[in-house]
Design a protein around this motif. Structure first.
Motif, PDB file in Angstrom:
ATOM      1  N   GLU A  11       0.856  -1.183   0.000  1.00 22.01           N
ATOM      2  CA  GLU A  11       0.000   0.000   0.000  1.00 22.01           C
ATOM      3  C   GLU A  11       0.894   1.235   0.000  1.00 22.01           C
ATOM      4  N   PRO A  12       0.596   2.247  -0.805  1.00 19.12           N
ATOM      5  CA  PRO A  12       1.406   3.465  -0.765  1.00 19.12           C
ATOM      6  C   PRO A  12       1.227   4.191   0.557  1.00 19.12           C
ATOM      7  N   LEU A  13       2.342   4.630   1.156  1.00 18.09           N
ATOM      8  CA  LEU A  13       2.294   5.357   2.424  1.00 18.09           C
ATOM      9  C   LEU A  13       2.582   6.841   2.239  1.00 18.09           C
ATOM     10  N   HIS A  14       3.721   7.149   1.625  1.00 17.90           N
ATOM     11  CA  HIS A  14       4.131   8.530   1.446  1.00 17.90           C
ATOM     12  C   HIS A  14       5.331   8.578   0.502  1.00 17.90           C
ATOM     13  N   THR A  15       5.900   9.756   0.354  1.00 15.33           N
ATOM     14  CA  THR A  15       7.117   9.897  -0.450  1.00 15.33           C
ATOM     15  C   THR A  15       8.222  10.458   0.434  1.00 15.33           C
ATOM     16  N   VAL A  16       9.456  10.149   0.073  1.00 17.55           N
ATOM     17  CA  VAL A  16      10.624  10.648   0.793  1.00 17.55           C
ATOM     18  C   VAL A  16      11.669  11.107  -0.225  1.00 17.55           C
ATOM     19  N   LEU A  50      10.256   2.212  -2.864  1.00 16.61           N
ATOM     20  CA  LEU A  50      10.755   1.366  -1.776  1.00 16.61           C
ATOM     21  C   LEU A  50       9.575   0.648  -1.134  1.00 16.61           C
ATOM     22  N   ARG A  51       9.857  -0.546  -0.581  1.00 19.65           N
ATOM     23  CA  ARG A  51       8.847  -1.273   0.197  1.00 19.65           C
ATOM     24  C   ARG A  51       9.431  -1.526   1.567  1.00 19.65           C
ATOM     25  N   LEU A  52       8.641  -1.220   2.616  1.00 17.32           N
ATOM     26  CA  LEU A  52       9.097  -1.477   3.975  1.00 17.32           C
ATOM     27  C   LEU A  52       9.222  -2.976   4.210  1.00 17.32           C
ATOM     28  N   VAL A  53      10.198  -3.372   5.003  1.00 16.49           N
ATOM     29  CA  VAL A  53      10.415  -4.776   5.314  1.00 16.49           C
ATOM     30  C   VAL A  53       9.343  -5.274   6.278  1.00 16.49           C
ATOM     31  N   ARG A  54       8.981  -4.438   7.240  1.00 20.13           N
ATOM     32  CA  ARG A  54       7.944  -4.808   8.209  1.00 20.13           C
ATOM     33  C   ARG A  54       6.706  -3.957   7.986  1.00 20.13           C
ATOM     34  N   TYR A  55       5.557  -4.570   8.243  1.00 20.31           N
ATOM     35  CA  TYR A  55       4.287  -3.873   8.081  1.00 20.31           C
ATOM     36  C   TYR A  55       4.135  -2.796   9.153  1.00 20.31           C
ATOM     37  N   VAL A  56       3.690  -1.615   8.746  1.00 17.19           N
ATOM     38  CA  VAL A  56       3.438  -0.515   9.672  1.00 17.19           C
ATOM     39  C   VAL A  56       1.932  -0.306   9.735  1.00 17.19           C
ATOM     40  N   VAL A  57       1.372  -0.404  10.953  1.00 18.20           N
ATOM     41  CA  VAL A  57      -0.063  -0.196  11.131  1.00 18.20           C
ATOM     42  C   VAL A  57      -0.341   1.300  11.016  1.00 18.20           C
ATOM     43  N   THR A  58      -1.286   1.663  10.173  1.00 10.97           N
ATOM     44  CA  THR A  58      -1.593   3.072   9.935  1.00 10.97           C
ATOM     45  C   THR A  58      -3.085   3.320  10.080  1.00 10.97           C
ATOM     46  N   HIS A  59      -3.575   3.262  11.299  1.00  9.63           N
ATOM     47  CA  HIS A  59      -4.999   3.498  11.546  1.00  9.63           C
ATOM     48  C   HIS A  59      -5.426   4.876  11.072  1.00  9.63           C
ATOM     49  N   TRP A  60      -4.570   5.854  11.218  1.00  8.28           N
ATOM     50  CA  TRP A  60      -4.917   7.222  10.830  1.00  8.28           C
ATOM     51  C   TRP A  60      -5.291   7.336   9.361  1.00  8.28           C
ATOM     52  N   ARG A  61      -4.748   6.458   8.537  1.00  5.13           N
ATOM     53  CA  ARG A  61      -5.036   6.524   7.098  1.00  5.13           C
ATOM     54  C   ARG A  61      -6.473   6.164   6.785  1.00  5.13           C
ATOM     55  N   TYR A  62      -7.115   5.444   7.695  1.00  4.25           N
ATOM     56  CA  TYR A  62      -8.455   4.967   7.415  1.00  4.25           C
ATOM     57  C   TYR A  62      -9.486   5.650   8.304  1.00  4.25           C
ATOM     58  N   ALA A  63      -9.153   6.827   8.805  1.00  2.00           N
ATOM     59  CA  ALA A  63     -10.076   7.556   9.657  1.00  2.00           C
ATOM     60  C   ALA A  63     -11.347   7.881   8.878  1.00  2.00           C
ATOM     61  N   ALA A  64     -12.466   7.922   9.600  1.00  2.00           N
ATOM     62  CA  ALA A  64     -13.742   8.235   8.955  1.00  2.00           C
ATOM     63  C   ALA A  64     -13.698   9.649   8.398  1.00  2.00           C
ATOM     64  N   GLY A  65     -14.516   9.894   7.411  1.00  2.61           N
ATOM     65  CA  GLY A  65     -14.595  11.223   6.829  1.00  2.61           C
ATOM     66  C   GLY A  65     -13.806  11.332   5.542  1.00  2.61           C
ATOM     67  N   ARG A  66     -13.896  12.516   4.962  1.00  4.68           N
ATOM     68  CA  ARG A  66     -13.268  12.751   3.674  1.00  4.68           C
ATOM     69  C   ARG A  66     -11.851  13.280   3.835  1.00  4.68           C
ATOM     70  N   VAL A 139     -13.325  13.815  -5.291  1.00  5.45           N
ATOM     71  CA  VAL A 139     -12.663  13.730  -3.985  1.00  5.45           C
ATOM     72  C   VAL A 139     -11.604  12.636  -4.104  1.00  5.45           C
ATOM     73  N   PRO A 140     -10.329  12.980  -3.966  1.00  4.61           N
ATOM     74  CA  PRO A 140      -9.270  11.990  -4.155  1.00  4.61           C
ATOM     75  C   PRO A 140      -9.098  11.067  -2.950  1.00  4.61           C
ATOM     76  N   THR A 141      -8.498   9.926  -3.199  1.00  3.40           N
ATOM     77  CA  THR A 141      -8.104   9.039  -2.109  1.00  3.40           C
ATOM     78  C   THR A 141      -6.735   9.487  -1.610  1.00  3.40           C
ATOM     79  N   ARG A 142      -6.332   8.981  -0.463  1.00  4.62           N
ATOM     80  CA  ARG A 142      -4.999   9.308   0.054  1.00  4.62           C
ATOM     81  C   ARG A 142      -3.919   8.854  -0.936  1.00  4.62           C
ATOM     82  N   ALA A 143      -4.107   7.697  -1.529  1.00  4.47           N
ATOM     83  CA  ALA A 143      -3.106   7.181  -2.466  1.00  4.47           C
ATOM     84  C   ALA A 143      -2.950   8.100  -3.669  1.00  4.47           C
ATOM     85  N   GLU A 144      -4.030   8.687  -4.150  1.00  3.07           N
ATOM     86  CA  GLU A 144      -3.942   9.597  -5.294  1.00  3.07           C
ATOM     87  C   GLU A 144      -3.142  10.852  -4.964  1.00  3.07           C
TER      88      GLU A 144
END
Length: 149
Positions: A11-16, A50-66, A139-144
């Motif tokens: 899943e895309p997280l961010h850019t660095v 890049l792909r992370l080696v370990r999964y990072v839980v990102t509850h904030w990414r799925y918060a309710a609302g737009r 309305v874009p998604t976070r990934a977009e």
């Protein structure tokens, strides 16, 4: 130039920055999924993704609302392309239905535009200005908003 960072589940997280990406490779917290051809920085290929080696839980990414609306978000959603002429390097945001005529400041009423196209449209709707939109706002998604083209 920036590098897309994917979670271990792809899943895309961010850019660095490239520098941050190389530090992630040195610390062995990520692996290169896609590189820039044969180019290298020391022993590492210049990463595009890049792909992370370990999964990072990102509850904030799925918060309710737009997604939170912003001018920069509109420009990123539209990939810095003008919705009126279709050319790149759009530098401002235009309200499709002008605010002075009841248009709201929200995702569905905003598009990226060049300052000249925005000025030409003025305080009119696209049909009144004879400047049809090349695409409808959404309305874009976070990934977009994370992934750059």
């Amino acid at each position: 130039m920036s590098v897309i960072v994917l979670n271990a589940s792809y899943e895309p997280l961010h850019t660095v920055s490239i520098q941050h990406a190389i530090r992630m490779l040195v610390r062995e917290v990520a692996v290169v999924e896609e590189a820039h051809g044969e180019r290298t920085i020391g022993p590492f290929p210049v990463p595009r993704v890049l792909r992370l080696v370990r999964y990072v839980v990102t509850h904030w990414r799925y918060a309710a609302g737009r997604m939170k609306y912003s001018k920069h978000g509109v420009l990123r959603r539209d990939r810095f392309r003008c919705a009126y002429c279709g050319l790149e390097n759009a530098d401002t945001m235009d309200h499709v239905q002008p605010r002075s005529r009841g248009g709201r400041t929200e995702w569905l009423n905003a598009v990226a535009a060049h300052a000249a196209c925005n000025e030409r449209k003025g305080n009119r709707t696209p049909s009144e200005a004879n400047m049809p939109l090349l695409w409808q706002p959404w309305v874009p998604t976070r990934a977009e908003l994370v992934i750059e083209t």
